[in-house]
Write a protein that holds these residues in place. Structure first.
Motif, PDB file in Angstrom:
ATOM      1  N   PRO A 231       0.814  -1.211   0.000  1.00 16.56           N
ATOM      2  CA  PRO A 231       0.000   0.000   0.000  1.00 16.56           C
ATOM      3  C   PRO A 231       0.850   1.266   0.000  1.00 16.56           C
ATOM      4  N   HIS A 232       0.543   2.173  -0.907  1.00  7.97           N
ATOM      5  CA  HIS A 232       1.193   3.490  -0.992  1.00  7.97           C
ATOM      6  C   HIS A 232       2.717   3.367  -1.163  1.00  7.97           C
ATOM      7  N   GLN A 233       3.142   2.320  -1.850  1.00  2.00           N
ATOM      8  CA  GLN A 233       4.572   1.998  -1.906  1.00  2.00           C
ATOM      9  C   GLN A 233       5.418   3.115  -2.486  1.00  2.00           C
ATOM     10  N   ILE A 234       5.006   3.686  -3.617  1.00  2.00           N
ATOM     11  CA  ILE A 234       5.840   4.712  -4.237  1.00  2.00           C
ATOM     12  C   ILE A 234       5.902   5.955  -3.356  1.00  2.00           C
ATOM     13  N   ARG A 235       4.782   6.342  -2.790  1.00  2.96           N
ATOM     14  CA  ARG A 235       4.770   7.512  -1.907  1.00  2.96           C
ATOM     15  C   ARG A 235       5.713   7.296  -0.724  1.00  2.96           C
ATOM     16  N   ILE A 236       5.654   6.108  -0.133  1.00  2.00           N
ATOM     17  CA  ILE A 236       6.481   5.812   1.036  1.00  2.00           C
ATOM     18  C   ILE A 236       7.954   5.700   0.649  1.00  2.00           C
ATOM     19  N   HIS A 237       8.250   5.007  -0.454  1.00  5.68           N
ATOM     20  CA  HIS A 237       9.644   4.792  -0.837  1.00  5.68           C
ATOM     21  C   HIS A 237      10.342   6.080  -1.249  1.00  5.68           C
ATOM     22  N   LEU A 238       9.672   6.929  -2.035  1.00  7.44           N
ATOM     23  CA  LEU A 238      10.336   8.186  -2.403  1.00  7.44           C
ATOM     24  C   LEU A 238      10.562   9.054  -1.168  1.00  7.44           C
ATOM     25  N   ALA A 239       9.589   9.047  -0.265  1.00  3.41           N
ATOM     26  CA  ALA A 239       9.771   9.808   0.978  1.00  3.41           C
ATOM     27  C   ALA A 239      10.875   9.204   1.829  1.00  3.41           C
ATOM     28  N   ALA A 240      10.982   7.869   1.827  1.00  2.66           N
ATOM     29  CA  ALA A 240      12.048   7.214   2.598  1.00  2.66           C
ATOM     30  C   ALA A 240      13.428   7.588   2.060  1.00  2.66           C
ATOM     31  N   LEU A 241      13.518   7.827   0.749  1.00  3.93           N
ATOM     32  CA  LEU A 241      14.776   8.261   0.146  1.00  3.93           C
ATOM     33  C   LEU A 241      15.071   9.737   0.420  1.00  3.93           C
TER      34      LEU A 241
END
Length: 306
Positions: A231-241
């Motif tokens: 869920p919300h993978q791209i939003r979370i991953h770009l923010a994690a970077l």
């Protein structure tokens, strides 16, 4: 004006953790979007049931019971409802979901969802969304029409055999030209909803990789391919970077929600588009790629919508 729906029934199975709680305590702890006074009013108005029988706020729950909240009809927010068909055959359809339209009922939306709009416009069809796109995400959505498609494509998605490529706008900075992220994603406590998905060491494995398409003064245009579908993978991953989606109201640096806890995952504002999905056709076994036209704000200078 938004449509007034027919209401909705929310059901929960009481687990060992919920056993022994009062009905009021259960709802206050589990659904923190409403306070104790509001939940008490709903219970006393006869909107909460255990195994289809009305209860009081002080009724004690037992493990295995089904507790339901029958929400009264309400006016849903206006959202884009058009669902252009990108591809269709005897086994599967693909539609272009607009930003703002949820896929499944939830929150403020029942009638204004992809599922209900399909039922309205194609009442003789049985079309099942095979994956989800966030409410604010636009682009290709696959729908199973036959049992064969639903079974085989669901398996391909689980086995990471589909290619899903997105475009997004992220906040500016020194993001590398090519990047990847394997931050685990899982549930964390969240006052607005009880929990939501975010970067979490205890979460499930997730992997995304991408590249920069263009840098602008106040944002970066990226292409991202996801191998998993958390869920919300791209939003979370770009923010994690360290590069949250541009104008994302929920996720900030680190892949976690902002500290003020006012937004929810369905809030829009970010720019994310499911541009292409490729997979093996469930019947012909042909490798197919389906594209959704690019919105103007996610195109390169001089690029067409294709």
């Amino acid at each position: 004006m938004g449509k007034i729906n027919a209401g909705w029934t929310y059901s929960d199975r009481v687990t060992a953790q919920g056993a022994g709680q009062t009905v009021l305590g259960f709802y206050v702890a589990r659904y923190q979007h409403s306070d104790a006074t509001t939940w008490r009013q709903r219970i006393e108005a006869g909107q909460i049931f255990i195994n289809d029988r009305p209860v009081t706020p002080e009724t004690v729950l037992a493990q295995g019971q089904t507790v339901t909240y029958r929400r009264s009809p309400w006016q849903e927010p206006d959202v884009p409802l058009a669902l252009p068909i990108l591809s269709q055959d005897q086994d599967l359809w693909a539609v272009h979901k607009p930003s703002g339209l949820p896929v499944l009922p939830g929150g403020e939306f029942v009638h204004h969802t992809v599922l209900q709009q399909l039922n309205i416009h194609y009442p003789d069809e049985t079309l099942t969304p095979l994956h989800r796109l966030g409410r604010g995400t636009s682009g290709v959505l696959l729908l199973g029409r036959s049992p064969l498609a639903r079974r085989r494509l669901s398996q391909q998605l689980r086995d990471r055999q589909c290619r899903k490529v997105y475009r997004a706008l992220v906040t500016p900075g020194d993001l590398p030209e090519h990047f990847e992220c394997d931050q685990a994603i899982g549930k964390i406590p969240y006052p607005q909803l009880g929990y939501l998905y975010a970067a979490s060491p205890a979460g499930k494995p997730a992997f995304s990789q991408g590249r920069i398409l263009a840098r602008f003064a106040d944002k970066i245009l990226v292409e991202v391919e996801i191998r998993t579908g958390r869920p919300h993978q791209i939003r979370i991953h770009l923010a994690a970077l360290g590069f949250p989606l541009w104008n994302d109201p929920l996720y900030t640096v680190g892949g976690v929600p902002y500290a003020h806890h006012t937004a929810i995952p369905s809030d829009c504002g970010y720019w994310l588009h499911a541009h292409r999905i490729a997979f093996t056709h469930p019947r012909t076994e042909e490798w197919l790629e389906i594209q959704a036209p690019l919105p103007a704000w996610l195109r390169l200078p001089g690029e067409t919508s294709g």
